[in-house]
Design an enzyme around this catalytic site. Structure first.
Site, short mmCIF file in Angstrom:
data_model
loop_
_atom_site.label_atom_id
_atom_site.label_comp_id
_atom_site.label_asym_id
_atom_site.label_seq_id
_atom_site.Cartn_x
_atom_site.Cartn_y
_atom_site.Cartn_z
CG HIS A 174 -2.05 0.88 1.29
ND1 HIS A 174 -2.40 1.70 0.26
CD2 HIS A 174 -2.93 1.17 2.31
CE1 HIS A 174 -3.44 2.45 0.62
NE2 HIS A 174 -3.77 2.16 1.87
CG HIS A 196 -3.44 0.45 -8.26
ND1 HIS A 196 -4.78 0.31 -7.96
CD2 HIS A 196 -2.94 1.32 -7.36
CE1 HIS A 196 -5.06 1.09 -6.94
NE2 HIS A 196 -3.95 1.70 -6.54
CG ASP A 204 2.96 4.90 -4.09
OD1 ASP A 204 2.77 6.10 -3.81
OD2 ASP A 204 2.28 3.99 -3.65
N1 CMC Z 1 5.95 -6.85 -10.45
C1 CMC Z 1 5.89 -8.04 -11.08
N2 CMC Z 1 4.77 -8.76 -11.25
C2 CMC Z 1 3.64 -8.26 -10.72
C3 CMC Z 1 3.62 -7.01 -10.06
C4 CMC Z 1 4.83 -6.31 -9.92
N3 CMC Z 1 4.87 -5.13 -9.30
N4 CMC Z 1 2.37 -6.76 -9.62
C5 CMC Z 1 1.61 -7.79 -10.03
N5 CMC Z 1 2.38 -8.69 -10.69
C6 CMC Z 1 1.92 -9.92 -11.36
C7 CMC Z 1 1.64 -11.02 -10.36
O1 CMC Z 1 2.78 -11.82 -10.14
C8 CMC Z 1 0.53 -11.77 -11.06
O2 CMC Z 1 1.11 -12.54 -12.10
P1 CMC Z 1 0.49 -13.98 -12.51
O3 CMC Z 1 -0.88 -13.67 -13.05
O4 CMC Z 1 1.43 -14.51 -13.54
O5 CMC Z 1 0.44 -14.78 -11.25
C9 CMC Z 1 -0.28 -10.67 -11.75
O6 CMC Z 1 0.66 -9.61 -11.97
C10 CMC Z 1 -1.45 -10.15 -10.91
O7 CMC Z 1 -0.94 -9.79 -9.62
P2 CMC Z 1 -1.80 -9.79 -8.28
O8 CMC Z 1 -0.87 -9.93 -7.12
O9 CMC Z 1 -2.92 -10.79 -8.41
O10 CMC Z 1 -2.45 -8.35 -8.33
P3 CMC Z 1 -3.06 -7.58 -7.09
O11 CMC Z 1 -4.14 -6.74 -7.64
O12 CMC Z 1 -3.42 -8.48 -5.97
O13 CMC Z 1 -1.80 -6.70 -6.61
C11 CMC Z 1 -0.42 -4.91 -6.05
C12 CMC Z 1 -1.73 -5.33 -6.68
C13 CMC Z 1 -0.36 -3.37 -6.03
C14 CMC Z 1 -0.35 -5.40 -4.59
C15 CMC Z 1 0.75 -5.48 -6.89
O14 CMC Z 1 0.68 -5.03 -8.22
C16 CMC Z 1 2.11 -5.16 -6.26
O15 CMC Z 1 2.56 -5.87 -5.38
N6 CMC Z 1 2.77 -4.07 -6.76
C17 CMC Z 1 4.02 -3.62 -6.18
C18 CMC Z 1 3.72 -2.80 -4.94
C19 CMC Z 1 3.16 -1.45 -5.27
O16 CMC Z 1 3.69 -0.73 -6.12
N7 CMC Z 1 2.11 -1.06 -4.55
C20 CMC Z 1 1.53 0.30 -4.64
C21 CMC Z 1 0.16 0.34 -5.15
S1 CMC Z 1 -0.31 2.02 -5.55
C22 CMC Z 1 -0.45 2.81 -4.02
C23 CMC Z 1 -1.75 2.65 -3.38
O17 CMC Z 1 -2.78 3.01 -3.98
O18 CMC Z 1 -1.75 2.17 -2.22
#
Ligand code: CMC
Length: 431
Positions: A264, A305, A363
Site C-alpha cells: 500500500h 495496482h 508511487d
Molecule cells: N511486479 C511483477 N509482477 C507483478 C507485479 C509487480 N509489481 N504486480 C503484479 N504482478 C503480477 C503477479 O505476479 C501476477 O502474475 P500472474 O498472473 O502470472 O500470477 C499478476 O501480476 C497479478 O498480480 P496480483 O498480485 O494478483 O495483483 P493484485 O491486484 O493483488 O496486486 C499490487 C496489486 C499493487 C499489490 C501489486 O501489483 C504489487 O505488489 N505491486 C508492487 C507494490 C506497489 O507498487 N504497490 C503500490 C500500489 S499504488 C499505491 C496505493 O494506492 O496504495
C-alpha cells in the site's frame, strides 16, 4: 434505489436480493440480509465486495479515471491547491472565496501541537522509522485534544478534522527533525500548506529558509494526488475502527498503520530502495527477469495496482511533476534517476507487464520526486499519510454522520472441530 432483484439459489433455498445502482460504476448485489438464510458470502481480499456507500471518490480502474466529488484528478492537480481539495473532500463542494479564506484561517489556528507532545519524541530512538513515530504520536493526540471528542456532535467532528489536517505536517516534520537531531521548527502560517511543510522540514533557526516554488508546487500536487482513493486498505481500516465508535485520532492512527505496508503506502519507499538495490542500468534486465519469474517473490515496486488495469491517472500527472522537479534541481542527469527512467521504459514495452496491465503507479514517480526534493525514503510513507489524512477523515465523517453499523465480518472456519482438553502429562509426545 433497488428496482431489480438478483435471484440466488442455494441448495433448497431461493433468495431474492436487491440490486443497487450508484451514480457511476458497477451495480451491486445487496447481500446484507443473506445471513438470515444461514449462509454468508466469502470474499477474502474483498475482490468482489463493496463495503459501503460513499459520495466522496470514484475510480474506474479499467478506464484510468479518478474523481474527487466528481472532479477529475488531473484538473484538480493542475488547477487547485491541496487545501482547496481538503475542503472539497470534506464538504462535497468547492469553496467560494469567503469559505476558502475561513477554512484556511481555521486550519492555521491549529497548526501548532501541544508543547507536551515534544516529550513523546524523546521516548523514541533517533533511528526509529518515522512511520512508527507517526502511529504513536497521532494516536496520542486523543490524549491532548479530548475536549472535542464527542463523535455524535458535528461541530466536534469538524474541529477534530481541522486539527488533523493542520497538525499532520507539523508532526511529520517533527519526525524528520528528531531523526536528524535538529531542533523542531514551529509552523509559519503565512506560508502555504506545502511551503510550510518544506520550511518545517528543511529550515533551521540559524538561517532564513525560502521554499523553492517549483518544489512547493510539486509537493502540493503530491498531496492532492494522494488525498483520497475510495475504499483502499487504510481507508477501510479507518472506517472499520470508526464503526466501533473509536475517536478520530485513534482511527487515523489505525489508518497510518495500515498504510505502512509495502503493498500500500510503503510502496514509494520500497520503490526507491529497489532502485538503490538495482544500482546500475546494466543490472535492470536481471531484476526484470526476477520480477517475471513465478518462483521468485521479487516484484517491481511502484508497478501494478489492484484497481487500475490502465495507466494510473495520478501517475500521469506525477510523471510530469517528477520531470519538472528533476529539471529544477538539476537531477535529470543523475545516474540514479536514469535507472528509474530506463526501468519505466523497459517495463512499458515488456509483454509480461503489458499483458498483466502492470503500469508504473503513482508511487513510482512520487518516490523519485520526493527523493529529488531532498526527502529521505523513510519519510515517503509519512508524506503519503499526511496527504491521505483528509481522505481518511472525510470517510470517517461521512460514515459517522449517516446511519452505520459496527463492521464485523464473518469467516469460513477450517480449524479443528470441538474436542476435549487433554492434561499435559497425558499428551502423546510429538514424533
Ligand atoms: N511486479 C511483477 N509482477 C507483478 C507485479 C509487480 N509489481 N504486480 C503484479 N504482478 C503480477 C503477479 O505476479 C501476477 O502474475 P500472474 O498472473 O502470472 O500470477 C499478476 O501480476 C497479478 O498480480 P496480483 O498480485 O494478483 O495483483 P493484485 O491486484 O493483488 O496486486 C499490487 C496489486 C499493487 C499489490 C501489486 O501489483 C504489487 O505488489 N505491486 C508492487 C507494490 C506497489 O507498487 N504497490 C503500490 C500500489 S499504488 C499505491 C496505493 O494506492 O496504495
Amino acid at each position: 434505489m433497488a428496482e431489480q432483484k438478483a435471484k440466488l439459489s442455494i441448495k433448497n433455498t431461493n433468495v431474492e436480493l436487491d440490486i443497487l445502482s450508484g451514480t457511476l460504476g458497477p451495480e451491486v448485489v445487496d447481500v446484507s440480509s443473506l445471513f438470515k438464510t444461514g449462509y454468508f458470502t466469502y470474499d477474502p481480499g474483498f475482490m468482489s465486495t463493496a463495503s459501503c456507500e460513499s459520495k466522496i471518490t470514484y475510480i474506474d480502474g479499467d478506464e484510468g479515471i479518478l474523481l474527487y466529488r466528481g472532479y477529475p484528478i488531473d484538473q484538480l492537480a493542475r488547477s487547485s491547491s491541496f487545501v482547496e481539495v481538503c475542503y472539497l473532500l470534506l464538504h462535497g463542494e468547492l469553496p467560494n472565496k469567503i469559505e476558502f479564506k475561513e477554512f484556511c484561517n481555521a486550519i492555521n489556528r491549529h497548526t501548532m501541537v501541544h508543547e507536551q507532545i515534544r516529550n513523546f519524541f524523546n521516548g523514541f530512538r533517533r533511528d526509529a522509522h518515522p512511520m512508527a513515530v507517526m502511529v504513536g504520536v497521532v494516536g496520542a493526540l486523543s490524549a491532548f485534544y479530548h475536549d472535542k471528542l464527542n463523535i455524535k456532535d458535528p461541530e466536534h467532528r469538524a474541529i477534530s478534522a481541522l486539527r488533523l489536517i493542520a497538525k499532520m505536517p507539523t508532526i511529520a516534520a517533527m519526525c524528520y527533525k528528531y531523526s536528524v537531531g535538529q531542533p523542531f521548527m514551529p509552523p509559519k502560517n503565512k506560508m502555504t500548506y506545502a511551503e510550510n511543510f518544506l520550511y518545517m522540514m528543511f529550515g533551521t533557526p540559524c538561517e532564513d529558509y525560502i521554499p523553492n516554488p517549483v518544489l512547493a508546487r510539486a509537493l502540493d500536487r503530491i498531496f492532492i494526488l494522494h488525498a483520497d482513493h475510495e475504499q483502499n486498505a487504510s481507508t477501510s481500516t479507518v472506517r472499520l475502527a470508526g464503526s466501533t465508535g473509536a475517536n478520530p485520532f485513534a482511527c487515523i492512527s489505525a489508518g497510518i498503520a495500515a498504510l505502512w505496508g509495502p503493498a500500500h503506502g510503503g510502496a514509494n519507499e520500497a520503490a526507491l530502495n529497489m532502485l538503490h538495490e538495482i544500482g546500475d542500468i546494466s543490472q535492470i534486465p536481471k531484476y526484470i527477469a526476477r520480477a517475471k519469474d513465478p518462483n521468485d517473490n521479487f516484484r517491481l515496486m511502484g508497478f501494478g495496482h489492484r484497481v487500475y488495469k490502465n495507466y494510473d491517472p495520478r501517475a500521469k500527472v506525477m510523471r510530469e511533476t517528477c520531470y519538472e522537479v528533476l529539471e529544477a534541481v538539476g537531477a535529470h542527469h543523475d545516474p540514479f534517476f536514469k535507472i528509474a527512467m530506463e526501468l519505466e521504459r523497459i517495463a512499458l514495452e515488456d509483454p509480461y507487464f503489458i499483458d498483466r496491465k502492470l503500469y508504473p503507479n503513482v508511487d513510482f514517480y512520487s518516490g523519485i520526486t520526493l527523493s529529488a526534493i531532498g526527502i529521505p525514503p523513510n519519510m515517503f510513507t509519512v508524506i503519503f499519510a499526511l496527504a491521505r489524512t483528509i481522505g481518511w477523515i472525510a470517510h470517517w465523517n461521512e460514515m459517522i454522520s449517516s446511519p452505520y453499523r459496527l463492521s464485523r465480518p464473518r469467516q469460513l472456519y477450517t480449524g479443528p472441530t470441538e474436542r476435549n482438553y487433554v492434561p499435559m502429562k497425558t499428551r502423546e509426545p510429538v514424533s
